[in-house]
Write a protein that holds these residues in place. Sequence first.
Motif, PDB file in Angstrom:
ATOM      1  N   LEU A  34       0.826  -1.217   0.000  1.00 57.78           N
ATOM      2  CA  LEU A  34       0.000   0.000   0.000  1.00 57.78           C
ATOM      3  C   LEU A  34       0.855   1.260   0.000  1.00 57.78           C
ATOM      4  O   LEU A  34       0.553   2.227  -0.700  1.00 57.78           O
ATOM      5  N   ALA A  35       1.940   1.255   0.779  1.00 60.33           N
ATOM      6  CA  ALA A  35       2.711   2.485   0.916  1.00 60.33           C
ATOM      7  C   ALA A  35       3.657   2.703  -0.260  1.00 60.33           C
ATOM      8  O   ALA A  35       3.868   3.832  -0.680  1.00 60.33           O
ATOM      9  N   TRP A  72      -6.753   0.979  -3.611  1.00 67.00           N
ATOM     10  CA  TRP A  72      -7.923   1.580  -2.959  1.00 67.00           C
ATOM     11  C   TRP A  72      -8.786   0.490  -2.343  1.00 67.00           C
ATOM     12  O   TRP A  72      -9.236   0.583  -1.209  1.00 67.00           O
ATOM     13  N   THR A  73      -8.981  -0.601  -3.089  1.00 67.13           N
ATOM     14  CA  THR A  73      -9.818  -1.703  -2.601  1.00 67.13           C
ATOM     15  C   THR A  73      -9.192  -2.347  -1.366  1.00 67.13           C
ATOM     16  O   THR A  73      -9.879  -2.600  -0.372  1.00 67.13           O
ATOM     17  N   VAL A  74      -7.895  -2.624  -1.445  1.00 68.72           N
ATOM     18  CA  VAL A  74      -7.222  -3.252  -0.299  1.00 68.72           C
ATOM     19  C   VAL A  74      -7.365  -2.370   0.939  1.00 68.72           C
ATOM     20  O   VAL A  74      -7.694  -2.844   2.028  1.00 68.72           O
ATOM     21  N   ARG A  75      -7.133  -1.079   0.754  1.00 66.05           N
ATOM     22  CA  ARG A  75      -7.211  -0.148   1.879  1.00 66.05           C
ATOM     23  C   ARG A  75      -8.627  -0.118   2.456  1.00 66.05           C
ATOM     24  O   ARG A  75      -8.818  -0.139   3.674  1.00 66.05           O
ATOM     25  N   PHE A  76      -9.612  -0.134   1.571  1.00 67.63           N
ATOM     26  CA  PHE A  76     -10.998  -0.088   2.019  1.00 67.63           C
ATOM     27  C   PHE A  76     -11.350  -1.349   2.803  1.00 67.63           C
ATOM     28  O   PHE A  76     -11.919  -1.280   3.893  1.00 67.63           O
ATOM     29  N   ILE A  77     -10.959  -2.494   2.275  1.00 67.45           N
ATOM     30  CA  ILE A  77     -11.248  -3.761   2.953  1.00 67.45           C
ATOM     31  C   ILE A  77     -10.585  -3.779   4.331  1.00 67.45           C
ATOM     32  O   ILE A  77     -11.165  -4.207   5.328  1.00 67.45           O
TER      33      ILE A  77
END
Lengths: 284, 252
Positions: free
Chosen positions: A94-95, A104-109
């Motif tokens: 992510l970083a 975005w999806t990974v962060r949201f999940i």
Amino acid sequence: MRIRRNQRRRIVDRIMGVLSVLATVVALIPLASILIYVSAKGLSAINWDFFTKLPKPVGEPGGGMANAIVGTMILVGLASAMGIPLGILAGIYLAEFGRGRLAWTVRFICDVMTGIPSIIVGIAVYGTIVVAMKRYSAIAGGVALAIIMLPLVTRTTEEMLKLVPNSLREASLALGAPQWRTVVSVVLRSAAGGIITGVMLAVARIAGETAPLLFTALSSRYWHTGLDQRIASLPVYIYTYATTPYEDLHRLAWGAALVLLALVLVTSMAARVAGRRASGGNRG
Amino acid sequence: MNVKLLVEEFSAWYGKNQAVKDVTLPVPLHQVTAIIGPSGCGKSTLIRCLNRLHELLPGTRTKGRVMLDGQDIYSDNMDLAELRHRIGMVFQKPNPFSTMSIFNNVAAGVRVNGLRPGTKMEDIVEKSLRMAALWDEVKDRLHESPYNLSGGQQQRLCIARALAVEPEVLLMDEPCSALDPASTLKVEELIADLKSRYTILMVTHNMQQAARVADYTAFFLNGQMIEYGLTTEIFTNPKDKRTEDYISGRFG
């Protein structure tokens, strides 16, 4: 006029100082009182047998919680072995690499997962692993705890990596280092202290989880015999003993609470030391 | 004039904002070339394009060619690690690796690119620190943190780190802007010493500095290169009115 204004500033400064000290004290009161209360209640239950013996059947005096102490360590170890590497890798993605829709999806999940009540994680693991294996097991417990841990580790890793100044990344890239090498030897090392602290908070959090274990690892009165078997743990023992009517078992539950607190404290202190060493012993 | 690096019809964008506009600039071998111009004129952006760091920022794009010894660094078969090994960079603010010792900072780039057989890391580190005029100040504290050094020393450490991998071209992005006058003087002397072995391209908004150290100077304004030539020519006999206004201090 100016003197009066300066005086006013000094008074306001004093008041704000006193207020922040007060706020700190208020915040520390619950923590200190829990520590004192648990120690006072639990110390009497702690003796050599507590760490070496199995629990006795109800009604018989004595006995210990050795199996639950070992069990908690196994469960936390299992969860950490799954949750920490996955979480750190996801955080790095992510970083450092993640752009666009997938990130975005990974962060949201991740954010959604942080908010899921732990009992629901327990039920979900029950519905999948426990049902499939047709029994409660240490593995199922470990998986449940790992799921709770994962988003915490991922997001702290991401946040810590984002704090590393971009100028360090550029310095490394400008020397001809490929991106993976830059991440491993410059970025991760700079953020090591913060990541370790975040990971320890996650470990401490899952060490005390009870609800997801009730559906997955359950508990056991005996020594641990295999990862595919049910396993004892301190939080579940605290829960079951505290809800019995027996004075003796209440005492043991307090003892277990104290041991659990001490375990968390010791591991996080060890991690702090390790973290300081990992980041080169200096912080700017 | 033996051209080491040739920027040809080059443009660079941040999103829709064009920071470098159709620049053609030769960088001669073993000479110091300075880019001067007011803040925001695209000079830093341009040199960040020359080791392809610019493209790492989201939304950026470039057009044109940059020929290194006749090979376009923007061609598809350019290996970025190899390119950045050949074209080193010193940044505006000193950026030593905070988690590594002074020694390991200098050694870092060499480790990445591989130590040549028959050479010893100790020798390379000493040689690089000597070239950066830092050896005498740090030789007894090589294993301390670079944060114990002053700003000027940190910048010379970063120069030593860049030199250790033996680049052919050294890009310097306002290397003295964060330094005091004494450290600035040291770095300027250093640049003069280095040019016999390296090709140096530096960005500065300090005109006196360009006049002191550069053989060639390019003047940039609003992303365009207004004038390029021998430093003495640019400063004594500018051809463009805008160059004259800038160097005589009428704006910028």
